[in-house]
Structure formats: structure tokens, C-alpha cells
Design a protein around this motif. Structure first.
Motif: not given
Length: 113
Positions: A37-49, A1-10, A75-79
Motif C-alpha cells: 500500500i505504501q509503494a502504491l502511494y509512491i506510484k500515485a505520487r509519481e503519477c500526480n494522482q 505508468m498506472m492509470t488513476r482507475d488502476e491505482i484506485k482498484e488496487i 493534499v486535503f489536511p482538513d478533510t
């Protein structure tokens, strides 16, 4: 499981490198990074991040902001839409990508999320 910081850094690294590859015309490298990058998004989604991408909308690099906005649309469509509109004013390839992404989103044809 990747951490939030790891996902962000990558993400920051790969999104920046993707933009550089596009600028240099290295489309083979850009395509590889696109998939990563798309695979990282999927990992972030799986980790609720997925919400972490909205934190990167203020980054200085246009390509980082483009990817962050794209991944923030659900998640934040307007922004995210506001960020894409701002990016679409750029005369770079990133500006064109932002305009296309926003158009596809509004038409309901953005299936990568």
C-alpha cells in the motif's frame, strides 16, 4: 505508468485485505500488504494522482478510510483530519490506528508521506 482507475482498484483491494489480515491476527500478511500500500502511494505520487485517495474517504470499510485519510493529509489536511477524528471513535484496531496517525501528524512526526 498506472492509470488513476488502476491505482484506485488496487488500493481498495489491498487496503481491505490489510484490514482483514489485522482482524484475523495475520500480521505477516498485514505487514506485506502495508508495504504494498505504501509503494502504491509512491506510484500515485509519481503519477500526480495522490488526490484520488480523498475520493475514498466515504468508503464503508474503516481500513480503506484510514489509509485514504492518511494519504490525503498533505493534499486535503482538513478533510483528512476530520476523517481520522471520526475513525478514532471506533473501538477497533482501526480506531486506535487513526488516533495514533492523527497524533503523529499533528506532532510533525508522520514521515511516510
Amino acid at each position: 505508468m498506472m492509470t488513476r482507475d488502476e491505482i484506485k482498484e488496487i488500493f481498495l483491494s489491498e487496503a481491505f485485505e490489510h484490514g482483514m489480515a489485522l482482524t484475523e491476527g495475520d500480521f505477516k500478511k498485514a505487514n506485506k500488504l502495508h508495504k504494498k500500500i505504501q509503494a502504491l502511494y509512491i506510484k500515485a505520487r509519481e503519477c500526480n494522482q495522490v488526490d484520488l485517495f480523498s475520493e475514498l474517504l466515504g468508503e464503508s470499510d474503516e481500513n480503506v478510510r484510514l489509509w485514504a485519510a492518511t494519504f490525503s493529509l498533505k493534499v486535503f489536511p482538513d478533510t483528512a483530519e476530520k476523517a481520522l477524528k471520526n475513525l478514532s471513535n471506533s473501538t477497533s484496531i482501526t480506531g486506535l490506528s487513526a488516533k495514533t496517525t492523527l497524533d503523529l501528524w499533528k506532532q510533525g512526526n508522520l514521515n511516510l508521506l
